[in-house]
Design a protein around this motif. Structure first.
Motif, PDB file in Angstrom:
ATOM      1  N   VAL A   1       0.856  -1.182   0.000  1.00 29.92           N
ATOM      2  CA  VAL A   1       0.000   0.000   0.000  1.00 29.92           C
ATOM      3  C   VAL A   1       0.898   1.240   0.000  1.00 29.92           C
ATOM      4  O   VAL A   1       1.782   1.366   0.859  1.00 29.92           O
ATOM      5  CB  VAL A   1      -0.930   0.008   1.227  1.00 29.92           C
ATOM      6  CG1 VAL A   1      -1.782   1.270   1.237  1.00 29.92           C
ATOM      7  CG2 VAL A   1      -1.827  -1.238   1.223  1.00 29.92           C
ATOM      8  N   TYR A   2       0.653   2.136  -0.928  1.00 27.56           N
ATOM      9  CA  TYR A   2       1.482   3.324  -1.077  1.00 27.56           C
ATOM     10  C   TYR A   2       0.611   4.585  -1.079  1.00 27.56           C
ATOM     11  O   TYR A   2      -0.578   4.531  -1.392  1.00 27.56           O
ATOM     12  CB  TYR A   2       2.298   3.273  -2.375  1.00 27.56           C
ATOM     13  CG  TYR A   2       3.341   2.184  -2.386  1.00 27.56           C
ATOM     14  CD1 TYR A   2       4.643   2.441  -1.962  1.00 27.56           C
ATOM     15  CD2 TYR A   2       3.025   0.892  -2.821  1.00 27.56           C
ATOM     16  CE1 TYR A   2       5.614   1.452  -1.978  1.00 27.56           C
ATOM     17  CE2 TYR A   2       3.991  -0.108  -2.836  1.00 27.56           C
ATOM     18  CZ  TYR A   2       5.281   0.177  -2.412  1.00 27.56           C
ATOM     19  OH  TYR A   2       6.232  -0.811  -2.411  1.00 27.56           O
ATOM     20  N   ARG A   3       1.254   5.701  -0.749  1.00 27.58           N
ATOM     21  CA  ARG A   3       0.578   6.998  -0.729  1.00 27.58           C
ATOM     22  C   ARG A   3       0.915   7.773  -1.997  1.00 27.58           C
ATOM     23  O   ARG A   3       2.064   7.770  -2.443  1.00 27.58           O
ATOM     24  CB  ARG A   3       1.005   7.819   0.494  1.00 27.58           C
ATOM     25  CG  ARG A   3       0.658   7.173   1.831  1.00 27.58           C
ATOM     26  CD  ARG A   3       1.224   8.013   2.982  1.00 27.58           C
ATOM     27  NE  ARG A   3       0.962   7.396   4.265  1.00 27.58           N
ATOM     28  CZ  ARG A   3      -0.138   7.609   4.987  1.00 27.58           C
ATOM     29  NH1 ARG A   3      -1.064   8.443   4.524  1.00 27.58           N
ATOM     30  NH2 ARG A   3      -0.314   7.015   6.140  1.00 27.58           N
ATOM     31  N   PHE A   4      -0.085   8.468  -2.533  1.00 33.38           N
ATOM     32  CA  PHE A   4       0.111   9.267  -3.745  1.00 33.38           C
ATOM     33  C   PHE A   4      -0.628  10.591  -3.623  1.00 33.38           C
ATOM     34  O   PHE A   4      -1.622  10.706  -2.904  1.00 33.38           O
ATOM     35  CB  PHE A   4      -0.401   8.505  -4.979  1.00 33.38           C
ATOM     36  CG  PHE A   4       0.361   7.254  -5.288  1.00 33.38           C
ATOM     37  CD1 PHE A   4       1.484   7.280  -6.097  1.00 33.38           C
ATOM     38  CD2 PHE A   4      -0.034   6.037  -4.751  1.00 33.38           C
ATOM     39  CE1 PHE A   4       2.195   6.126  -6.371  1.00 33.38           C
ATOM     40  CE2 PHE A   4       0.666   4.870  -5.016  1.00 33.38           C
ATOM     41  CZ  PHE A   4       1.785   4.911  -5.824  1.00 33.38           C
ATOM     42  N   SER A   5      -0.141  11.571  -4.359  1.00 34.89           N
ATOM     43  CA  SER A   5      -0.827  12.856  -4.420  1.00 34.89           C
ATOM     44  C   SER A   5      -1.976  12.749  -5.412  1.00 34.89           C
ATOM     45  O   SER A   5      -1.892  11.999  -6.390  1.00 34.89           O
ATOM     46  CB  SER A   5       0.139  13.953  -4.871  1.00 34.89           C
ATOM     47  OG  SER A   5       1.194  14.092  -3.945  1.00 34.89           O
TER      48      SER A   5
END
Length: 216
Positions: free
Chosen positions: A85-89
């Protein structure tokens, strides 16, 4: 040696005239010097800055930085080097997600993935391996698998692979690649009519495809 008037050679009157003449000569010499040199230069004035006993005003603190834009959470699965799971703008694309997950593995079939598709918060992105079958129940954004076909059987322009696009009437390998290149450069199609902006596809071809394609 005594002056001439002390040697008895000058009369008192001559001595008096000589003294007067000497004084006049000295005055003339002094006046001439004054004219040449001009007035004496005045000493340069020294500027003294006014001292203020008031303490310097304290520099106001900088305003707090604005809060960062909301981040999206995306679950990246399949043939990538570091699934998770990754964070993105907001506004990020599938291509960025694949890169952030370490890149695609050698067996990944990127022809079945729409790298230009936009991400969304909470989505699951699956990168299939070559020859891998994905269950139809896995409806994953950005993957060009079974979700490339809509429920009515039409092909989704934003999800179809080059092979799937060639199933359309009048679309060969070159036009299929042109459609995919357009998606990657300009983002997903927003209307069926936008297909005419793809090189090699005109109104006549679009009329043949209207009943076979969809934008979802």
């Amino acid at each position: 040696m005594k002056p001439l008037w002390d040697q008895g050679e000058w009369t008192p009157r001559e001595k008096k005239l000589a003294v007067s003449l000497g004084i006049v000569v000295l005055l003339l010499i002094g006046g001439t010097i004054m004219v040449w040199t001009g007035e004496e230069e005045k000493p340069a004035s020294v500027q003294v800055k006014e001292y203020s006993s008031r303490p310097k005003e304290a520099t106001p603190k900088k305003k707090e930085k604005e809060k960062k834009a909301d981040e999206w959470m995306v679950d990246i699965k399949g043939s990538v080097k570091h699934p998770g799971v990754y964070r993105f703008s907001p506004g990020a694309r599938v291509q960025e997600a694949v890169q952030k997950a370490g890149g695609a593995e050698k067996q990944a079939d990127l022809d079945r993935v729409n790298l230009a598709a936009p991400l969304s918060d909470g989505m699951a992105l699956y990168v299939p391996a070559k020859g891998e079958d994905i269950p139809s129940s896995m409806n994953i954004e950005g993957s060009q698998t079974s979700s490339a076909r809509a429920s009515n059987g039409t092909i989704k322009l934003n999800a179809a692979s080059a092979e799937e696009l060639q199933e359309l009437n009048g679309i060969g390998p070159s036009k299929a690649e042109a459609i995919i290149s357009y998606r990657e450069e300009n983002g997903p199609f927003t209307s069926v009519e936008q297909l005419t902006e793809v090189p090699g596809i005109g109104e006549k071809t679009l009329d043949q495809l209207r009943d076979q394609i969809a934008v979802q």
